[in-house]
Motif scaffolding. Structure first.
Motif, PDB file in Angstrom:
ATOM      1  N   HIS A   1       0.884  -1.144  -0.109  1.00 45.04           N
ATOM      2  CA  HIS A   1      -0.053   0.110  -0.076  1.00 45.04           C
ATOM      3  C   HIS A   1       0.959   1.420  -0.057  1.00 45.04           C
ATOM      4  CE1 HIS A   1      -3.702  -2.090   1.243  1.00 45.04           C
ATOM      5  NE2 HIS A   1      -2.726  -3.128   1.561  1.00 45.04           N
ATOM      6  N   LEU A   2       0.547   2.300  -1.081  1.00 44.73           N
ATOM      7  CA  LEU A   2       1.398   3.436  -0.743  1.00 44.73           C
ATOM      8  C   LEU A   2       0.548   4.453  -0.830  1.00 44.73           C
ATOM      9  CD1 LEU A   2       2.412   1.374  -3.536  1.00 44.73           C
ATOM     10  CD2 LEU A   2       4.299   2.731  -3.078  1.00 44.73           C
ATOM     11  N   GLU A   3       0.864   5.665  -0.426  1.00 43.64           N
ATOM     12  CA  GLU A   3       0.065   6.949  -0.085  1.00 43.64           C
ATOM     13  C   GLU A   3       0.725   8.105  -0.596  1.00 43.64           C
ATOM     14  OE1 GLU A   3      -1.243   7.237   3.973  1.00 43.64           O
ATOM     15  OE2 GLU A   3       0.710   7.284   4.628  1.00 43.64           O
TER      16      GLU A   3
ATOM     17  N   SER B   1       7.559  -3.496 -12.141  1.00 47.45           N
ATOM     18  CA  SER B   1       8.032  -2.050 -11.940  1.00 47.45           C
ATOM     19  C   SER B   1       7.154  -1.219 -11.488  1.00 47.45           C
ATOM     20  CB  SER B   1       8.695  -1.271 -13.439  1.00 47.45           C
ATOM     21  OG  SER B   1       9.656  -2.114 -13.942  1.00 47.45           O
ATOM     22  N   ALA B   2       5.980  -1.777 -11.100  1.00 51.33           N
ATOM     23  CA  ALA B   2       4.819  -1.016 -10.411  1.00 51.33           C
ATOM     24  C   ALA B   2       5.121  -0.190  -9.018  1.00 51.33           C
ATOM     25  CB  ALA B   2       3.812  -1.898 -10.132  1.00 51.33           C
ATOM     26  N   VAL B   3       5.689  -1.060  -8.438  1.00 55.57           N
ATOM     27  CA  VAL B   3       6.075  -0.355  -6.946  1.00 55.57           C
ATOM     28  C   VAL B   3       7.090   0.854  -7.148  1.00 55.57           C
ATOM     29  CG1 VAL B   3       7.315  -0.511  -4.675  1.00 55.57           C
ATOM     30  CG2 VAL B   3       5.778  -2.020  -5.404  1.00 55.57           C
TER      31      VAL B   3
ATOM     32  N   TYR C   1       5.269   4.017  -8.941  1.00 60.25           N
ATOM     33  CA  TYR C   1       4.329   4.493  -7.991  1.00 60.25           C
ATOM     34  C   TYR C   1       5.188   5.237  -7.067  1.00 60.25           C
ATOM     35  CZ  TYR C   1       0.273   2.185  -9.250  1.00 60.25           C
ATOM     36  OH  TYR C   1      -0.866   1.557  -9.863  1.00 60.25           O
ATOM     37  N   GLN C   2       6.459   5.067  -6.772  1.00 62.06           N
ATOM     38  CA  GLN C   2       7.372   5.872  -5.448  1.00 62.06           C
ATOM     39  C   GLN C   2       7.985   7.168  -6.680  1.00 62.06           C
ATOM     40  OE1 GLN C   2       9.432   2.181  -4.278  1.00 62.06           O
ATOM     41  NE2 GLN C   2       9.143   3.271  -2.191  1.00 62.06           N
ATOM     42  N   ARG C   3       8.213   6.792  -7.854  1.00 60.41           N
ATOM     43  CA  ARG C   3       8.833   7.973  -8.618  1.00 60.41           C
ATOM     44  C   ARG C   3       7.599   8.913  -8.617  1.00 60.41           C
ATOM     45  NH1 ARG C   3      10.543   3.761 -11.667  1.00 60.41           N
ATOM     46  NH2 ARG C   3       9.205   4.010 -13.449  1.00 60.41           N
ATOM     47  N   SER C   4       6.281   8.472  -8.885  1.00 63.28           N
ATOM     48  CA  SER C   4       5.327   9.325  -8.819  1.00 63.28           C
ATOM     49  C   SER C   4       4.956  10.227  -7.795  1.00 63.28           C
ATOM     50  CB  SER C   4       4.177   8.672  -9.354  1.00 63.28           C
ATOM     51  OG  SER C   4       4.237   7.933 -10.612  1.00 63.28           O
ATOM     52  N   GLY C   5       5.674   9.872  -6.595  1.00 66.38           N
ATOM     53  CA  GLY C   5       5.388  10.557  -5.236  1.00 66.38           C
ATOM     54  C   GLY C   5       4.914  10.004  -4.183  1.00 66.38           C
TER      55      GLY C   5
END
Length: 197
Positions: free
Chosen positions: A21-23, A156-158, A161-165
């Protein structure tokens, strides 16, 4: 329940994934759009067949199955809800990407489904789609935007998402019936996840 360290058996006929989970709790710095002839179309008056077709074409290789197992009434109750928005990424007049935003929880936006069809992976189309997703999410009255992905998704999904912030905040294990065994997904889908009958 806490899983013990080491290996835990998964019953035959099941699949298991590690879910991350990412936020984000503030809008990230805007990233430039990559070059490409893409556009975003809001899907109003959603037809269930249209949605399922796009959901399959984007997610079949990654074993997206939850929406495919829903009845028409269950699916309509979600995607036709007033605080749920569905968009498609359009390329040459065809819908080739899916973006679903859920604003039903006050102050939050869940990026429920996000992806592009296989031919667009690596083309920049996902960056374009993410830029639109974040613009739309943060244009609402929200304090948090979140998403989850899992080890069945693109490797590469995680990192994307991390590069996206987004920043990771929780990890879970999800166990489910293998959708290739009940016909929800074709048997040759997700070759990177072996079927164990």
């Amino acid at each position: 329940m806490t899983l013990p360290d080491g290996y835990s058996d998964i019953p035959t006929g099941k699949i298991a994934a590690v879910v991350t989970h990412l936020e984000m709790t503030a809008p990230p710095a805007r990233r430039d759009d990559p070059p490409g002839a893409w556009s975003l179309r809001k899907a109003d008056a959603l037809a269930l067949d249209w949605y399922r077709d796009l959901f399959r074409r984007v997610g079949e290789e990654w074993l997206w199955f939850s929406r495919l197992r829903m009845t028409d009434a269950e699916l309509a109750a979600i995607i036709q809800a007033p605080d749920v928005e569905v968009y498609s990424l359009v390329v040459d007049g065809r819908d080739e990407g899916l973006l679903e935003l859920d604003f039903r929880e006050p102050g939050q936006c869940e990026l429920v489904y996000f992806g592009v069809t296989a031919s667009l992976i690596g083309s920049g189309a996902a960056r374009f789609l993410m830029n639109r997703a974040l613009e739309r999410a943060w244009s609402a009255d929200v304090r948090r935007v979140w998403v989850h992905t899992c080890t069945l998704d693109h490797p590469s999904a995680v990192a994307f998402y991390q590069r996206s912030g987004f920043r990771p905040f929780r990890r879970q294990i999800e166990v489910a019936d293998d959708p290739r065994l009940d016909g929800s997904a074709p048997r040759d889908a997700a070759r990177h996840v072996p079927i164990i009958e």
